[in-house]
Design an enzyme around this catalytic site. Structure first.
Site, PDB file in Angstrom:
ATOM      1  N   LYS A  22      -6.349   9.987  -2.126  1.00 26.92           N
ATOM      2  CA  LYS A  22      -5.423  10.743  -1.289  1.00 26.92           C
ATOM      3  C   LYS A  22      -4.457  11.560  -2.158  1.00 26.92           C
ATOM      4  O   LYS A  22      -4.904  12.406  -2.906  1.00 26.92           O
ATOM      5  CB  LYS A  22      -4.719   9.781  -0.324  1.00 26.92           C
ATOM      6  N   ASP A  30       0.878  -1.174   0.000  1.00 32.22           N
ATOM      7  CA  ASP A  30       0.000   0.000   0.000  1.00 32.22           C
ATOM      8  C   ASP A  30       0.915   1.224   0.000  1.00 32.22           C
ATOM      9  O   ASP A  30       1.564   1.520   1.005  1.00 32.22           O
ATOM     10  CB  ASP A  30      -0.896  -0.032   1.244  1.00 32.22           C
TER      11      ASP A  30
HETATM   12  C1  LIG Z   1      -7.827   5.796   2.389  1.00 31.82           C
HETATM   13  C2  LIG Z   1      -6.903   4.645   2.418  1.00 31.82           C
HETATM   14  C3  LIG Z   1      -7.284   3.387   1.926  1.00 31.82           C
HETATM   15  C4  LIG Z   1      -8.689   3.103   1.427  1.00 31.82           C
HETATM   16  O1  LIG Z   1      -8.997   3.797   0.278  1.00 31.82           O
HETATM   17  P1  LIG Z   1     -10.478   4.361  -0.088  1.00 31.82           P
HETATM   18  O2  LIG Z   1     -10.239   5.093  -1.349  1.00 31.82           O
HETATM   19  O3  LIG Z   1     -10.924   5.213   1.050  1.00 31.82           O
HETATM   20  O4  LIG Z   1     -11.364   3.169  -0.254  1.00 31.82           O
HETATM   21  C5  LIG Z   1      -6.330   2.391   1.942  1.00 31.82           C
HETATM   22  N1  LIG Z   1      -5.081   2.591   2.429  1.00 31.82           N
HETATM   23  C6  LIG Z   1      -4.696   3.772   2.917  1.00 31.82           C
HETATM   24  C7  LIG Z   1      -3.310   3.940   3.438  1.00 31.82           C
HETATM   25  C8  LIG Z   1      -5.585   4.836   2.923  1.00 31.82           C
HETATM   26  O5  LIG Z   1      -5.188   6.013   3.436  1.00 31.82           O
END
Ligand SMILES: *Cc1c(COP(=O)(O)O)cnc(C)c1O
Length: 389
Positions: A205, A180
């Protein structure tokens, strides 16, 4: 299958951010990829089409985004999804009942919820380990392990995982490494360079960067794995709409301009907080006092705008939160505007209190997403807010 244009990997990052994956639109030559608002494509004859049949399978706006982000990560294939969680859910369909996954114990709260409350019902099993220590990953591997899933830096505790070590362990055991990369963005960290097999982002984000859409994206290099994920994308259908794809694509064009400013503001604010509260209270991988600062420096080229602060109690946390004006109280992160949040009651409310406490997500912890406003104004806001503690 959405594959990058071969010449897109030759350009420098800034050029890729603006141009990779995009070609002038063929009808009028529009320089910006149009928002292809269509569900289907007219076919010339039975079996004769331009490569597009139905928009769940493919959409040109989506493809432009997929190619762009794939090129930024240095990968060959990209697949965009309707959210970060939709992306993880689809990636997990690469696996089957009986498969075992080794996960970072501090993965995004929504990922924990998906695995713990839903995917466990389908016969997948999970081990949750502290991925700061590669030995913990090694110790959790079993003959059934197919995937090692890490996040670095983690949310909200900014723990760092040694990506090279994690990739080596996964590969020795014939498993894949999934990273991630939402917090660092490809501008500061490119996990393929350390051996990762799949990278995913919540495009919501930093990639979008303007807090105006929800989306996810997976990047892969391996052609067979990419073909399987393409199949899942179309079969399970968690696809983003063309307008959201376009918004994310508009965002990535300025990623290389925004990230250095997030980083600059992050460093200044972290230094101010460390001075004000003591370095132990401030969690930021860019501070020399961060226990994994050296590792962070070795695998990231910057640290971004995410800072966590331990204030000792919910009352003190609340006192600070409620006095902020420029930092808005909200979940999410990575937008141009600064946000402040209380993980225990907001982003991590779905994690049981015991588990939260064990992870170190206390009632006194607050998290800042430093935007790209003027650093002096942000500091003045914090000066006012922290006056009470
Ligand atoms: C926000 C987030 C997610 C999930 O993504 P969504 O677009 O809200 O479904 C996964 N990993 C991290 C680190 C995040 O900040």
């Amino acid at each position: 299958m959405t594959r990058i244009f071969d010449d897109d990997l030759n350009a420098a990052f800034a050029t890729r951010a603006i141009h990779a994956g995009q070609r002038p639109e063929p009808l009028a030559g529009a320089i910006m990829t149009p928002v292809y608002l269509t569900s289907t494509y007219v076919q010339e004859a039975l079996g004769v089409n331009k490569g597009y049949e139905y928009a769940r399978g493919k959409n040109p706006t989506r493809e432009a985004l997929e190619r762009n982000v794939a090129a930024l990560e240095g990968g060959r294939h990209g697949f965009a999804f309707s959210s970060g969680m939709g992306c993880v859910d689809s990636i997990m369909k690469l696996f089957k009942a009986g498969d075992h996954i080794v996960c970072g114990e501090n993965l995004y709260g929504g990922v924990f919820r998906l695995f713990d409350k839903l995917l466990g019902n389908f016969g997948l099993t999970f081990s949750w380990v502290d991925t700061r220590d590669p030995q913990r990953i090694e110790d959790a591997m079993t003959p059934a392990t197919r995937l090692v899933f890490v996040e670095t830096p983690t949310n909200p505790l900014m723990r760092i995982c040694d990506l090279r070590a994690a990739a080596d362990i996964a590969h020795v055991h014939d498993a894949l490494l999934l990273v991630d990369n939402t917090f660092a963005s490809p501008f500061f960290q490119r996990p393929f360079e350390f051996g990762a097999d799949i990278i995913y982002h919540s495009t919501t984000k930093y990639l979008n960067g303007h807090s105006d859409m929800i989306g996810g994206i997976a990047i892969l290099n391996d052609d067979d794995l990419a073909a399987r994920l393409q199949f899942i994308l179309n079969a399970a259908g968690a696809v983003p709409g063309p307008f959201d794809s376009w918004l994310a694509l508009r965002g990535t064009k300025t990623l290389h301009l925004r990230m250095p400013r997030h980083d600059e503001n992050g460093r200044q604010i972290a230094a101010w907080l460390a001075e004000r509260l003591g370095a132990e209270q401030v969690i930021y991988p860019g501070l020399p006092s961060h226990p994994q600062h050296e590792l962070a420096k070795a695998q990231m080229s910057g640290f971004g705008g995410m800072i966590s602060v331990e204030l000792g109690s919910k009352e003190r946390a609340n006192a600070v939160l409620s006095r902020c004006r420029l930092f808005s109280l909200a979940e999410s992160l990575g937008g141009v505007e600064s946000l402040i949040s209380h993980p225990a009651s907001m982003t991590h409310a779905s994690v049981e209190p015991d588990r939260r406490a064990a992870l170190g997500i206390t009632e006194g912890l607050i998290r800042l997403s430093c935007g790209v406003e003027d650093a002096g104004d942000l500091l003045a806001d914090l000066e006012h807010a922290f006056h009470v503690v």
